[in-house]
Motif scaffolding. Structure first.
Motif, PDB file in Angstrom:
ATOM      1  N   LEU A  85       0.564  -1.173  -0.043  1.00 46.62           N
ATOM      2  CA  LEU A  85       0.142   0.127  -0.201  1.00 46.62           C
ATOM      3  C   LEU A  85       0.815   1.801   0.346  1.00 46.62           C
ATOM      4  CD1 LEU A  85      -2.491   0.565   1.984  1.00 46.62           C
ATOM      5  CD2 LEU A  85      -1.385   2.242   2.270  1.00 46.62           C
ATOM      6  N   LEU A  86       1.926   0.887   0.659  1.00 43.45           N
ATOM      7  CA  LEU A  86       2.422   2.361   0.760  1.00 43.45           C
ATOM      8  C   LEU A  86       3.171   2.737  -0.301  1.00 43.45           C
ATOM      9  CD1 LEU A  86       4.632   4.204   2.709  1.00 43.45           C
ATOM     10  CD2 LEU A  86       5.686   3.320   3.461  1.00 43.45           C
ATOM     11  N   VAL A  87       4.150   1.394  -0.862  1.00 43.26           N
ATOM     12  CA  VAL A  87       4.979   1.350  -2.330  1.00 43.26           C
ATOM     13  C   VAL A  87       3.960   2.496  -3.073  1.00 43.26           C
ATOM     14  CG1 VAL A  87       6.039   0.148  -4.341  1.00 43.26           C
ATOM     15  CG2 VAL A  87       6.379  -0.439  -1.723  1.00 43.26           C
ATOM     16  N   ILE A 131       0.066   3.594   7.793  1.00 44.62           N
ATOM     17  CA  ILE A 131       0.307   2.655   7.266  1.00 44.62           C
ATOM     18  C   ILE A 131       0.552   1.847   8.643  1.00 44.62           C
ATOM     19  CG2 ILE A 131       2.215   1.279   6.165  1.00 44.62           C
ATOM     20  CD1 ILE A 131       0.334   3.222   4.710  1.00 44.62           C
ATOM     21  N   VAL A 132       1.154   2.368   9.565  1.00 43.78           N
ATOM     22  CA  VAL A 132       1.757   2.312  10.648  1.00 43.78           C
ATOM     23  C   VAL A 132       0.791   1.322  12.446  1.00 43.78           C
ATOM     24  CG1 VAL A 132       2.732   2.123  13.126  1.00 43.78           C
ATOM     25  CG2 VAL A 132       3.815   2.721  11.125  1.00 43.78           C
ATOM     26  N   THR A 133       0.022   2.389  12.136  1.00 44.42           N
ATOM     27  CA  THR A 133      -1.660   2.731  12.688  1.00 44.42           C
ATOM     28  C   THR A 133      -2.110   1.603  12.386  1.00 44.42           C
ATOM     29  OG1 THR A 133      -2.871   4.516  11.867  1.00 44.42           O
ATOM     30  CG2 THR A 133      -1.347   4.609  13.815  1.00 44.42           C
ATOM     31  N   MET A 134      -2.588   1.407  11.347  1.00 42.89           N
ATOM     32  CA  MET A 134      -3.467   0.232  10.160  1.00 42.89           C
ATOM     33  C   MET A 134      -2.966  -0.815  10.260  1.00 42.89           C
ATOM     34  SD  MET A 134      -6.929   2.261   8.774  1.00 42.89           S
ATOM     35  CE  MET A 134      -6.844   0.792   8.032  1.00 42.89           C
ATOM     36  N   PHE A 135      -1.431  -1.166  10.839  1.00 43.27           N
ATOM     37  CA  PHE A 135      -1.386  -2.458  11.096  1.00 43.27           C
ATOM     38  C   PHE A 135      -1.784  -3.109  12.135  1.00 43.27           C
ATOM     39  CE2 PHE A 135       2.612  -4.117  13.368  1.00 43.27           C
ATOM     40  CZ  PHE A 135       2.179  -5.467  12.785  1.00 43.27           C
ATOM     41  N   VAL A 136      -1.559  -1.971  13.136  1.00 38.99           N
ATOM     42  CA  VAL A 136      -2.126  -2.240  14.625  1.00 38.99           C
ATOM     43  C   VAL A 136      -3.172  -2.804  14.774  1.00 38.99           C
ATOM     44  CG1 VAL A 136      -2.124  -1.339  17.191  1.00 38.99           C
ATOM     45  CG2 VAL A 136      -0.042  -0.654  15.076  1.00 38.99           C
ATOM     46  N   PRO A 190      -5.593  -0.554  -6.331  1.00 34.97           N
ATOM     47  CA  PRO A 190      -4.231  -0.044  -6.645  1.00 34.97           C
ATOM     48  C   PRO A 190      -5.238   1.376  -7.250  1.00 34.97           C
ATOM     49  CG  PRO A 190      -5.067  -2.055  -8.221  1.00 34.97           C
ATOM     50  CD  PRO A 190      -5.995  -1.919  -6.282  1.00 34.97           C
ATOM     51  N   VAL A 191      -5.396   1.002  -8.114  1.00 32.99           N
ATOM     52  CA  VAL A 191      -5.940   2.525  -9.093  1.00 32.99           C
ATOM     53  C   VAL A 191      -6.303   3.846  -7.377  1.00 32.99           C
ATOM     54  CG1 VAL A 191      -7.845   3.704 -10.511  1.00 32.99           C
ATOM     55  CG2 VAL A 191      -7.278   1.720 -11.259  1.00 32.99           C
ATOM     56  N   ALA A 192      -7.306   3.710  -6.692  1.00 36.15           N
ATOM     57  CA  ALA A 192      -7.138   3.945  -6.125  1.00 36.15           C
ATOM     58  C   ALA A 192      -6.212   4.849  -4.697  1.00 36.15           C
ATOM     59  CB  ALA A 192      -8.593   3.722  -4.156  1.00 36.15           C
ATOM     60  N   LEU A 193      -5.251   4.232  -4.753  1.00 33.74           N
ATOM     61  CA  LEU A 193      -3.865   4.728  -4.320  1.00 33.74           C
ATOM     62  C   LEU A 193      -3.090   5.743  -4.823  1.00 33.74           C
ATOM     63  CD1 LEU A 193      -2.685   0.771  -2.179  1.00 33.74           C
ATOM     64  CD2 LEU A 193      -3.876   3.407  -1.451  1.00 33.74           C
ATOM     65  N   LEU A 194      -3.007   4.982  -6.321  1.00 33.24           N
ATOM     66  CA  LEU A 194      -2.698   5.743  -7.227  1.00 33.24           C
ATOM     67  C   LEU A 194      -3.283   7.228  -6.907  1.00 33.24           C
ATOM     68  CD1 LEU A 194      -2.030   4.112 -10.307  1.00 33.24           C
ATOM     69  CD2 LEU A 194      -0.224   4.560  -8.812  1.00 33.24           C
ATOM     70  N   CYS A 195      -4.423   7.272  -7.304  1.00 28.69           N
ATOM     71  CA  CYS A 195      -5.017   8.794  -7.041  1.00 28.69           C
ATOM     72  C   CYS A 195      -4.672   8.945  -6.055  1.00 28.69           C
ATOM     73  CB  CYS A 195      -6.571   8.845  -7.302  1.00 28.69           C
ATOM     74  SG  CYS A 195      -7.161   8.300  -8.153  1.00 28.69           S
ATOM     75  N   VAL A 225       4.448   5.980  -5.620  1.00 27.71           N
ATOM     76  CA  VAL A 225       4.463   5.591  -6.896  1.00 27.71           C
ATOM     77  C   VAL A 225       3.912   6.415  -7.242  1.00 27.71           C
ATOM     78  CG1 VAL A 225       4.037   4.245  -8.840  1.00 27.71           C
ATOM     79  CG2 VAL A 225       4.897   3.654  -7.136  1.00 27.71           C
ATOM     80  N   GLY A 226       1.884   6.813  -6.820  1.00 26.94           N
ATOM     81  CA  GLY A 226       1.304   7.979  -7.012  1.00 26.94           C
ATOM     82  C   GLY A 226       1.800   9.141  -7.344  1.00 26.94           C
TER      83      GLY A 226
END
Length: 302
Positions: free
Chosen positions: A10-12, A291-296, A199-204, A16-17
């Motif tokens: 997700l972070l990558v 990214i960290v809090t969602m992992f937790v 992936p599309v939403a994350l790029l946006c 990239v976006g």
């Protein structure tokens, strides 16, 4: 490791976006096209295939509805208390709004669909609908009231009636409640389209992230981060634990309400007299820290 891998991916894609925007590959026109693909095609397909086999009575319970309303308005109230003494009305209004307004469509639902099973995704789709109907009018009212902006709240609310995300939710729930059979080829096609939502939403989202170093207000941004991705999911955890909901409802609600600040808050701030640079910074920081809090959160509810 599976959760770690998903969130790192997700972070990558987010980065990239951002990189594609910085290099000019994702210019304004292309970003708008990607947004249209996500908003009008991929997300509605994902929501429909997540809900069309379930009746509305199975998904939208009084406990879910009441719990979501309590969490959203409790967080908004705490945000007002936390930010009420900020000198600038433009910054105060943005800080309040961004402390509760969640990125449910572009991050929450696609991430839930990629991480949990179909029952959790179906309820997450309902969470998206209910919270959107609560947080959008509240955000418009807060920004307009504090900034004295001449906002057409009625126009924005009318826009909800043609919102493709909400329409796909209503359509899926209607089909599931009535018991209409959807041909497997159609369902499989929609499922394939829905699979590109994340992936599309994350790029946006990545393409929209911007930061202006001279405008940083560390204290204000830290307070927004603490409220949005720290306190709000804790409130959700407490509320839905007290309501003794089933595990799918608990998981969907806590994870969805633990998402970072929605990118749309920057747009609203820009249109309604808010501090747009501050809004952009908060979207950027809450998204990265999440990214960290969602992992937790995902680890705990799993």
């Amino acid at each position: 490791m599976d959760v770690v891998g998903r969130l790192l991916a997700l972070l990558v894609v987010l980065l990239v976006g951002t990189g594609l925007r910085t290099t000019g590959i994702l210019d304004t026109r292309r970003t708008e096209l990607l947004n249209a693909l996500a908003y009008y095609v991929a997300l509605p397909a994902l929501i429909f295939v997540s809900t069309y086999t379930r009746s509305i009575g199975d998904l939208l319970t009084p406990a879910l509805l009441g719990g979501l309303v309590v969490v959203v308005f409790s967080t908004a109230g705490l945000a007002w208390l936390a930010h009420r003494h900020r000198d600038s009305r433009a910054r105060r209004s943005v800080a309040i709004v961004q402390s509760y307004h969640s990125n449910l469509g572009y991050l929450g639902l696609p991430l839930v669909a990629a991480t949990f099973d179909a029952s959790v995704t179906a309820i997450a789709s309902v969470v998206l609908g209910v919270v959107t109907l609560a947080q959008l009018p509240l955000t418009l009212i807060v920004l307009s009231a504090l900034n004295g902006a001449d906002a057409s709240i009625r126009r924005e609310l009318r826009g909800l009636a043609t919102n493709p995300v909400l329409l796909s939710l209503f359509a899926g729930l209607a089909v599931g409640s009535i018991g209409i059979s959807i041909p497997s080829t159609v369902a499989n096609g929609l499922d394939a389209v829905g699979s590109i939502a994340l992936p599309v939403a994350l790029l946006c989202v990545g393409a929209s992230l911007q930061i202006d170093l001279p405008s940083i207000d560390v204290g204000a941004t830290a307070a927004v981060v603490a409220l949005k991705i720290g306190l709000m999911p804790i409130i959700a955890w407490i509320v839905f634990s007290a309501l003794a909901v089933d595990s799918a409802t608990f998981t969907a609600s806590v994870v969805m309400l633990g998402t970072p600040t929605a990118v749309s808050t920057f747009v609203f701030a820009n249109e309604l007299g808010g501090d747009s640079e501050f809004a952009s910074l908060n979207v950027f920081v809450t998204t990265l820290v999440s990214i960290v809090t969602m992992f937790v959160l995902i680890t705990l509810v799993s």
